[in-house]
Motif scaffolding. Sequence first.
Motif, PDB file in Angstrom:
ATOM      1  N   THR A   1      16.192  36.249 -45.230  1.00 33.32           N
ATOM      2  CA  THR A   1      16.117  37.515 -45.140  1.00 33.32           C
ATOM      3  C   THR A   1      14.893  38.197 -45.291  1.00 33.32           C
ATOM      4  O   THR A   1      13.955  37.869 -46.124  1.00 33.32           O
ATOM      5  CB  THR A   1      16.981  38.128 -46.024  1.00 33.32           C
ATOM      6  OG1 THR A   1      16.546  38.446 -47.318  1.00 33.32           O
ATOM      7  CG2 THR A   1      18.609  37.501 -46.159  1.00 33.32           C
TER       8      THR A   1
ATOM      9  N   SER B   1      20.081  33.705 -35.678  1.00 36.65           N
ATOM     10  CA  SER B   1      19.379  34.916 -35.948  1.00 36.65           C
ATOM     11  C   SER B   1      19.984  36.333 -35.959  1.00 36.65           C
ATOM     12  O   SER B   1      20.934  36.395 -34.925  1.00 36.65           O
ATOM     13  CB  SER B   1      17.802  35.227 -35.534  1.00 36.65           C
ATOM     14  OG  SER B   1      17.914  35.493 -34.209  1.00 36.65           O
ATOM     15  N   ARG B   2      19.715  37.330 -36.790  1.00 35.33           N
ATOM     16  CA  ARG B   2      20.320  38.642 -36.506  1.00 35.33           C
ATOM     17  C   ARG B   2      19.200  39.428 -36.937  1.00 35.33           C
ATOM     18  O   ARG B   2      18.733  39.302 -38.061  1.00 35.33           O
ATOM     19  CB  ARG B   2      21.437  39.016 -37.361  1.00 35.33           C
ATOM     20  CG  ARG B   2      22.669  38.186 -37.103  1.00 35.33           C
ATOM     21  CD  ARG B   2      23.463  38.592 -35.898  1.00 35.33           C
ATOM     22  NE  ARG B   2      24.732  37.692 -35.696  1.00 35.33           N
ATOM     23  CZ  ARG B   2      24.728  36.419 -34.882  1.00 35.33           C
ATOM     24  NH1 ARG B   2      23.374  36.192 -34.457  1.00 35.33           N
ATOM     25  NH2 ARG B   2      25.771  36.003 -34.900  1.00 35.33           N
ATOM     26  N   MET B   3      18.500  40.227 -36.117  1.00 34.71           N
ATOM     27  CA  MET B   3      17.436  40.944 -36.465  1.00 34.71           C
ATOM     28  C   MET B   3      17.663  42.514 -35.818  1.00 34.71           C
ATOM     29  O   MET B   3      18.187  42.675 -34.637  1.00 34.71           O
ATOM     30  CB  MET B   3      16.137  40.412 -35.504  1.00 34.71           C
ATOM     31  CG  MET B   3      16.034  39.096 -35.767  1.00 34.71           C
ATOM     32  SD  MET B   3      14.240  38.774 -35.366  1.00 34.71           S
ATOM     33  CE  MET B   3      14.630  37.130 -34.595  1.00 34.71           C
TER      34      MET B   3
ATOM     35  N   ILE C   1      15.463  41.473 -40.846  1.00 31.36           N
ATOM     36  CA  ILE C   1      15.790  39.885 -40.217  1.00 31.36           C
ATOM     37  C   ILE C   1      16.725  39.113 -41.179  1.00 31.36           C
ATOM     38  O   ILE C   1      16.527  38.997 -42.323  1.00 31.36           O
ATOM     39  CB  ILE C   1      14.443  38.999 -40.098  1.00 31.36           C
ATOM     40  CG1 ILE C   1      13.578  39.848 -39.026  1.00 31.36           C
ATOM     41  CG2 ILE C   1      14.702  37.743 -39.581  1.00 31.36           C
ATOM     42  CD1 ILE C   1      12.361  39.171 -38.942  1.00 31.36           C
ATOM     43  N   LEU C   2      17.751  38.401 -40.391  1.00 34.44           N
ATOM     44  CA  LEU C   2      18.523  37.229 -41.239  1.00 34.44           C
ATOM     45  C   LEU C   2      18.216  36.132 -40.532  1.00 34.44           C
ATOM     46  O   LEU C   2      18.701  36.012 -39.056  1.00 34.44           O
ATOM     47  CB  LEU C   2      19.728  38.211 -41.135  1.00 34.44           C
ATOM     48  CG  LEU C   2      21.112  37.479 -41.928  1.00 34.44           C
ATOM     49  CD1 LEU C   2      20.840  37.620 -43.478  1.00 34.44           C
ATOM     50  CD2 LEU C   2      22.345  38.153 -41.717  1.00 34.44           C
TER      51      LEU C   2
ATOM     52  N   VAL D   1      17.724  41.413 -32.166  1.00 35.68           N
ATOM     53  CA  VAL D   1      17.790  40.207 -31.608  1.00 35.68           C
ATOM     54  C   VAL D   1      19.092  39.552 -32.134  1.00 35.68           C
ATOM     55  O   VAL D   1      19.138  39.678 -33.482  1.00 35.68           O
ATOM     56  CB  VAL D   1      16.468  39.207 -31.910  1.00 35.68           C
ATOM     57  CG1 VAL D   1      16.873  37.997 -31.476  1.00 35.68           C
ATOM     58  CG2 VAL D   1      15.211  39.807 -31.338  1.00 35.68           C
ATOM     59  N   ASP D   2      19.598  38.829 -31.439  1.00 38.21           N
ATOM     60  CA  ASP D   2      20.941  38.117 -31.798  1.00 38.21           C
ATOM     61  C   ASP D   2      20.684  36.557 -31.269  1.00 38.21           C
ATOM     62  O   ASP D   2      20.473  36.703 -30.169  1.00 38.21           O
ATOM     63  CB  ASP D   2      22.218  38.448 -31.434  1.00 38.21           C
ATOM     64  CG  ASP D   2      22.735  39.634 -32.184  1.00 38.21           C
ATOM     65  OD1 ASP D   2      23.232  39.720 -33.273  1.00 38.21           O
ATOM     66  OD2 ASP D   2      22.331  40.957 -31.551  1.00 38.21           O
ATOM     67  N   SER D   3      20.460  35.709 -32.040  1.00 42.60           N
ATOM     68  CA  SER D   3      20.428  34.266 -31.476  1.00 42.60           C
ATOM     69  C   SER D   3      21.301  33.281 -32.043  1.00 42.60           C
ATOM     70  O   SER D   3      21.703  33.270 -33.178  1.00 42.60           O
ATOM     71  CB  SER D   3      19.011  33.799 -31.414  1.00 42.60           C
ATOM     72  OG  SER D   3      18.588  33.364 -32.627  1.00 42.60           O
TER      73      SER D   3
END
Lengths: 182, 182
Positions: free
Chosen positions: A8, A35-37, A46-47, B123-125
């Motif tokens: 994170t 990712s999750r941002m 950011i995660l 962003v989602d990835s």
Amino acid sequence: MQRNFILTLTGPDRIGIVDEVTGLLLDCGGNVETSRMARLGGEFAILMLVSMPEGRVAGLDEGLESLTARGYKVTTTRAERTYAQAHPGWRPYRIEVHGADHEGIVHEVAHFLSRLGINIESVDSETAPAPTSGVPLFAMTARVAVPPGLNAGAWEAGLEEIGSRMNVEIRAAAIEDPSAGL
Amino acid sequence: MQRNFILTLTGPDRIGIVDEVTGLLLDCGGNVETSRMARLGGEFAILMLVSMPEGRVAGLDEGLESLTARGYKVTTTRAERTYAQAHPGWRPYRIEVHGADHEGIVHEVAHFLSRLGINIESVDSETAPAPTSGVPLFAMTARVAVPPGLNAGAWEAGLEEIGSRMNVEIRAAAIEDPSAGL
């Protein structure tokens, strides 16, 4: 041997921060699995689930320290499995909530699910003013895993009751193909 | 006076963790403005923008300490604005990437955007094995803000070049109604 961990990071939003963080990971042979941002309230957050060769993690820590020195808050947490299903045999459902924003609406749904032993796999929620009226609107999508013994009609009726009490629309639907989200 | 902050939490996945965290926030008068939560590699991770009355934040810190004591990693970061647009006049675009997973693909796209002064808003990835072949597949959706002076054709062509070099499909499209995501 690959090591998985969750990263994170929260701190000043600026052009190039995603470039810098993913560059550090790549320099250490790391791959971003999930990712999750998002820019949130003027900051950037950011995660990430990252996999990296075990021996390279020390090098990453050095790089992350340079971000900490510039005011970013960084955590890393070791994670064991990447694709493992936590609850084999449980049925995946998608729950969607839309309506006017209420303090405590995420909690109301999460508390209801928890009491029934339903596991939350993921949640995305947003609050934003409606384009014309400026009234705060709320939208949430959750993926959950429902234990095999639980009667679908009963827990779906409970969600409907929350919806009418909080004046939001709540829909639950079984996910036929769990990999369809990709 | 409301205070906005970003909360990150990572730790053991268990039924009721979302219930507990959102309950703590609610007890302190907090509202979840935006959230991203997911089970990642067997752990559970939370990213949230929260608004809360200034005087109640100390009470929350106590509650969060009880989570820290149970092995959760928690950070809070003050955030100034909730809805402010960071780049007024910049054009919002959605970028989608699909294909076989490559180490460094998020970085490749982020580096390209950063060099052109394009700001990443979210962003989602995901990476997951294909249902039949088991080949790791990659999917990413990003929202970006493009500076007014930048020629759309030029930067979109640059993305296409990355796509053919890395053998993934990349599409960019202007977002006509920026609130449509809600």
